[in-house]
Design a protein around this motif. Structure first.
Motif, PDB file in Angstrom:
ATOM      1  N   LYS A   1       0.860  -1.184   0.000  1.00 31.30           N
ATOM      2  CA  LYS A   1       0.000   0.000   0.000  1.00 31.30           C
ATOM      3  C   LYS A   1       0.896   1.233   0.000  1.00 31.30           C
ATOM      4  N   LYS A   2       1.404   1.617  -1.176  1.00 31.89           N
ATOM      5  CA  LYS A   2       2.405   2.672  -1.312  1.00 31.89           C
ATOM      6  C   LYS A   2       1.897   4.048  -0.860  1.00 31.89           C
ATOM      7  N   THR A   3       0.586   4.247  -0.795  1.00 36.32           N
ATOM      8  CA  THR A   3       0.055   5.541  -0.352  1.00 36.32           C
ATOM      9  C   THR A   3       0.477   5.853   1.084  1.00 36.32           C
ATOM     10  N   LEU A   4       0.833   4.815   1.844  1.00 39.99           N
ATOM     11  CA  LEU A   4       1.261   5.028   3.229  1.00 39.99           C
ATOM     12  C   LEU A   4       2.580   5.799   3.300  1.00 39.99           C
ATOM     13  N   LEU A   5       3.348   5.768   2.224  1.00 31.67           N
ATOM     14  CA  LEU A   5       4.622   6.497   2.218  1.00 31.67           C
ATOM     15  C   LEU A   5       4.425   7.991   2.453  1.00 31.67           C
ATOM     16  N   LYS A   6       3.304   8.512   2.004  1.00 31.97           N
ATOM     17  CA  LYS A   6       3.034   9.944   2.172  1.00 31.97           C
ATOM     18  C   LYS A   6       2.751  10.304   3.624  1.00 31.97           C
ATOM     19  N   LEU A   7       2.501   9.301   4.457  1.00 26.80           N
ATOM     20  CA  LEU A   7       2.205   9.542   5.873  1.00 26.80           C
ATOM     21  C   LEU A   7       3.460   9.520   6.745  1.00 26.80           C
ATOM     22  N   LEU A   8       4.590   9.133   6.163  1.00 24.57           N
ATOM     23  CA  LEU A   8       5.816   9.016   6.966  1.00 24.57           C
ATOM     24  C   LEU A   8       6.395  10.389   7.273  1.00 24.57           C
ATOM     25  N   PRO A   9       6.865  10.605   8.506  1.00 24.78           N
ATOM     26  CA  PRO A   9       7.563  11.863   8.811  1.00 24.78           C
ATOM     27  C   PRO A   9       8.829  11.983   7.957  1.00 24.78           C
ATOM     28  N   GLU A  10       9.229  13.200   7.646  1.00 26.33           N
ATOM     29  CA  GLU A  10      10.494  13.381   6.923  1.00 26.33           C
ATOM     30  C   GLU A  10      11.637  12.744   7.699  1.00 26.33           C
ATOM     31  N   HIS A  11      12.562  12.177   6.972  1.00 26.85           N
ATOM     32  CA  HIS A  11      13.753  11.525   7.526  1.00 26.85           C
ATOM     33  C   HIS A  11      13.429  10.228   8.256  1.00 26.85           C
ATOM     34  N   SER A  12      12.240   9.667   8.016  1.00 26.39           N
ATOM     35  CA  SER A  12      11.976   8.327   8.536  1.00 26.39           C
ATOM     36  C   SER A  12      13.035   7.381   7.992  1.00 26.39           C
ATOM     37  N   ILE A  13      13.373   6.348   8.777  1.00 25.14           N
ATOM     38  CA  ILE A  13      14.441   5.410   8.405  1.00 25.14           C
ATOM     39  C   ILE A  13      13.826   4.060   8.081  1.00 25.14           C
ATOM     40  N   LEU A  14      14.015   3.590   6.857  1.00 16.11           N
ATOM     41  CA  LEU A  14      13.550   2.277   6.428  1.00 16.11           C
ATOM     42  C   LEU A  14      14.752   1.355   6.340  1.00 16.11           C
ATOM     43  N   THR A  15      14.639   0.145   6.903  1.00 13.74           N
ATOM     44  CA  THR A  15      15.793  -0.753   6.978  1.00 13.74           C
ATOM     45  C   THR A  15      15.519  -2.076   6.259  1.00 13.74           C
ATOM     46  N   PRO A  16      15.340  -2.064   4.952  1.00 12.82           N
ATOM     47  CA  PRO A  16      15.012  -3.291   4.228  1.00 12.82           C
ATOM     48  C   PRO A  16      16.220  -4.171   3.925  1.00 12.82           C
ATOM     49  N   HIS A  17      15.991  -5.485   3.916  1.00  9.84           N
ATOM     50  CA  HIS A  17      16.951  -6.346   3.236  1.00  9.84           C
ATOM     51  C   HIS A  17      16.582  -6.327   1.752  1.00  9.84           C
ATOM     52  N   VAL A  18      17.337  -7.041   0.933  1.00  8.11           N
ATOM     53  CA  VAL A  18      17.201  -6.888  -0.513  1.00  8.11           C
ATOM     54  C   VAL A  18      15.783  -7.202  -0.998  1.00  8.11           C
ATOM     55  N   LYS A  19      15.160  -8.261  -0.486  1.00  5.81           N
ATOM     56  CA  LYS A  19      13.836  -8.642  -0.941  1.00  5.81           C
ATOM     57  C   LYS A  19      12.805  -7.582  -0.540  1.00  5.81           C
ATOM     58  N   GLU A  20      12.946  -7.034   0.665  1.00 12.66           N
ATOM     59  CA  GLU A  20      12.028  -5.974   1.109  1.00 12.66           C
ATOM     60  C   GLU A  20      12.231  -4.706   0.285  1.00 12.66           C
ATOM     61  N   LEU A  21      13.476  -4.437  -0.081  1.00 12.81           N
ATOM     62  CA  LEU A  21      13.748  -3.271  -0.924  1.00 12.81           C
ATOM     63  C   LEU A  21      13.072  -3.425  -2.282  1.00 12.81           C
ATOM     64  N   GLU A  22      13.106  -4.612  -2.825  1.00  9.12           N
ATOM     65  CA  GLU A  22      12.455  -4.862  -4.113  1.00  9.12           C
ATOM     66  C   GLU A  22      10.960  -4.575  -4.032  1.00  9.12           C
ATOM     67  N   GLY A  23      10.351  -4.913  -2.901  1.00 11.44           N
ATOM     68  CA  GLY A  23       8.937  -4.616  -2.717  1.00 11.44           C
ATOM     69  C   GLY A  23       8.652  -3.126  -2.707  1.00 11.44           C
ATOM     70  N   LEU A  24       9.614  -2.345  -2.260  1.00  7.25           N
ATOM     71  CA  LEU A  24       9.436  -0.890  -2.180  1.00  7.25           C
ATOM     72  C   LEU A  24       9.692  -0.202  -3.515  1.00  7.25           C
ATOM     73  N   ILE A  25      10.781  -0.550  -4.183  1.00 10.79           N
ATOM     74  CA  ILE A  25      11.190   0.219  -5.371  1.00 10.79           C
ATOM     75  C   ILE A  25      11.001  -0.537  -6.683  1.00 10.79           C
ATOM     76  N   GLY A  26      10.651  -1.818  -6.611  1.00 15.93           N
ATOM     77  CA  GLY A  26      10.520  -2.609  -7.820  1.00 15.93           C
ATOM     78  C   GLY A  26      11.801  -3.339  -8.168  1.00 15.93           C
ATOM     79  N   LYS A  27      11.754  -4.163  -9.201  1.00 12.04           N
ATOM     80  CA  LYS A  27      12.912  -4.956  -9.611  1.00 12.04           C
ATOM     81  C   LYS A  27      13.971  -4.078 -10.277  1.00 12.04           C
ATOM     82  N   TRP A  28      15.192  -4.557 -10.302  1.00 10.76           N
ATOM     83  CA  TRP A  28      16.292  -3.853 -10.955  1.00 10.76           C
ATOM     84  C   TRP A  28      17.112  -4.859 -11.757  1.00 10.76           C
ATOM     85  N   SER A  29      17.857  -4.352 -12.711  1.00 11.11           N
ATOM     86  CA  SER A  29      18.653  -5.230 -13.572  1.00 11.11           C
ATOM     87  C   SER A  29      20.036  -5.505 -13.004  1.00 11.11           C
TER      88      SER A  29
END
Length: 515
Positions: free
Chosen positions: A361-389
């Motif tokens: 639910k990417k709309t939740l990103l707009k609710l985060l305070p500025e400078h919030s810290i996200l700590t993903p491992h690689v698979k979680e990062l893919e869920g956030l930003i999409g796949k990469w080559s």
């Protein structure tokens, strides 16, 4: 330590020549001499066959300088010119003439596979074929030569960067890159030494100072910085005699579900172990007794539900909140998390299932305070930003994501990279023993606890990642890779703090005197 881009390296070379009134050939002499000094210090005249392979550009010129000094100091050197094109650099040609003046055995010209020399396992290969200017993949007989190097099993030393490796893009063909045991990098390391897809091409690396203009080095902003003790120590906030727990903040960990209360225990204990004055865990009822008994220093607030969170509602005023560890993704939990984000004002460290919820639910990103810290491992990062080559696209997309939402992203991995807008911070601590359940929960707690003590979000991220890795490095001496547990990392946070102020051990010096 700053990690300079290819364009910045070229600019630094140019400015150094202008400001120090030296030629590019003089600068090449410095570079080659520094490599020789490094080898000479370690070899002390040993007569191991040294095969120096030189390209026809400036990297090859560095190799010719090295070979000349090895020859004049009596080493067993065989020099080769890899004839990989028709255009030889001016400085290469200058040093080709110089090496001919010190030996009757001129460099051997390699033009095809039949020219490959015999190399034994106990020999040394110096790779000075291609430098940072390479802009196309290696193919043909030169790629076969790289395989010849590998097949020999000889120790391979790369000059500045392993040949075939780019500084700013992914490798197209893994067989077209030299695999170095050691790389001597001029003035700063290269980003590719730290990325999962390219780090394999050099086992170890070291930076050689070749005298690039100091003002340029000090004043030039780089996109990438390497974070070690030297960069972390100035961030440390000492404590005063009359300080009390209220000064060091109140950390709240929100998470847990049936069977995953341990994640909250680890994160909450880390909040306290890193120095927060007070810590509270907000969990479902099922974890109350276990958490209260296992961590008596922490306070516990429970949700009305027995097995998972259905509301995130508390009366305390935390300084910082870590959310997501062991949280689960039940429908009611997702609703509770969204409702919490809408009213929350405290700094956030977001991990695990909280990241998974945001990914869906990417709309939740707009609710985060500025400078919030996200700590993903690689698979979680893919869920956030999409796949990469490749790794470079991964970093590009992460920087864009960080800039768009004004957040900090800590990409967990062997060299954890903290992304803050267009800036990348590469951590140098940590080891494979950290590939164990719960170590990410510990990091969430450490960063949360540092924010509680007055560190800014970016300071807490960098300091937290460093301490996390350093604690694991110190614990490794007792537990080894396979047996290291996340709780062992917490146990060594104190040692990691103390280690910040330890000076390198000096060798003992015997002084003669009267008995």
């Amino acid at each position: 330590m700053k990690v300079f881009s290819k364009a910045q390296i070229y600019e630094g070379d140019k400015l150094t020549s202008e400001r120090q009134n030296i030629s590019s050939t003089d600068l090449m002499e410095r570079a080659g001499t520094q490599i020789f000094n490094w080898m000479h210090t370690r070899m002390q005249g040993a007569q191991v066959p040294i095969h120096v392979f030189c390209g026809i550009g400036n990297n090859g010129g560095d190799g010719l300088v090295l070979a000349r000094h090895l020859i004049t100091h009596g080493y067993n050197v065989i020099t080769y010119v890899v004839n990989c094109g028709n255009s030889r650099s001016k400085d290469f040609l200058e040093n080709y003439d110089r090496i001919k003046s010190v030996t009757k055995e001129w460099p051997q010209l390699l033009k095809c596979e039949s020219d490959f020399p015999e190399i034994h396992k106990d020999d040394i290969i110096v790779d000075a074929i291609f430098g940072i200017g390479l802009n196309k993949p290696v193919d043909g007989w030169i790629k076969d030569m790289f395989h010849h190097f590998k097949a020999s099993q000889a120790f391979t030393l790369a000059v500045d960067i392993p040949s075939g490796l780019y500084t700013d893009k992914a490798v197209e063909d893994a067989n077209g890159v030299v695999r170095a045991n050691y790389t001597l990098s001029f003035q700063s390391p290269k980003l590719v030494f730290f990325l999962p897809e390219t780090a394999e091409y050099t086992i170890q690396w070291e930076v050689l100072d070749i005298g690039i203009d100091r003002e340029y080095l000090m004043t030039t902003e780089t996109e990438v910085e390497l974070i070690s003790k030297h960069e972390i120590l100035p961030l440390y906030k000492p404590r005063a005699k009359f300080d009390h727990k209220g000064i060091f903040g109140h950390g709240l960990i929100v998470g847990g579900s049936y069977g995953k209360i341990g994640a909250v225990h680890l994160a909450t204990k880390s909040v306290l172990s890193v120095g927060s004055g007070v810590a509270t865990a907000y969990i479902p009822k099922c974890g109350y007794t276990a958490l209260q008994a296992s961590l008596p220093e922490a306070m516990v607030i429970t949700d009305a539900n027995e097995e998972h969170l259905t509301a995130i509602d508390f009366k305390i005023k935390p300084t910082a909140i870590g959310v997501g560890v062991g949280l689960g993704t039940e429908v009611n939990t997702i609703k509770a998390f969204e409702a919490f984000l809408k009213i929350n004002k405290a700094p956030l460290v977001i991990d695990a299932d909280a990241l998974n919820i945001i990914s869906k639910k990417k709309t939740l990103l707009k609710l985060l305070p500025e400078h919030s810290i996200l700590t993903p491992h690689v698979k979680e990062l893919e869920g956030l930003i999409g796949k990469w080559s490749d790794d470079f696209e991964k970093l590009k997309k992460t920087k864009a994501f960080s800039s768009k939402y004004k957040i900090i992203i800590v990409i967990k991995g062997a060299n954890t990279i903290t992304v803050y807008g267009n800036k990348l911070y590469v951590n140098t601590t940590g080891n494979p023993g950290m590939a164990t359940a719960g170590s990410g929960d510990v990091l969430t707690g450490i960063i949360t606890g540092l924010i509680c003590q007055g560190y800014s979000e970016i300071e807490a991220s960098l300091f937290g990642v460093y301490l996390h890795g350093r604690s694991a490095d110190l614990a490794l001496e007792e537990y080894g890779y396979q047996s290291l547990l996340a709780s062992n990392i917490i146990d060594y946070i104190a040692e990691a703090y103390i280690d910040l102020f330890k000076q390198p051990e000096q060798p003992e010096v015997e002084v003669e005197g009267e008995d």
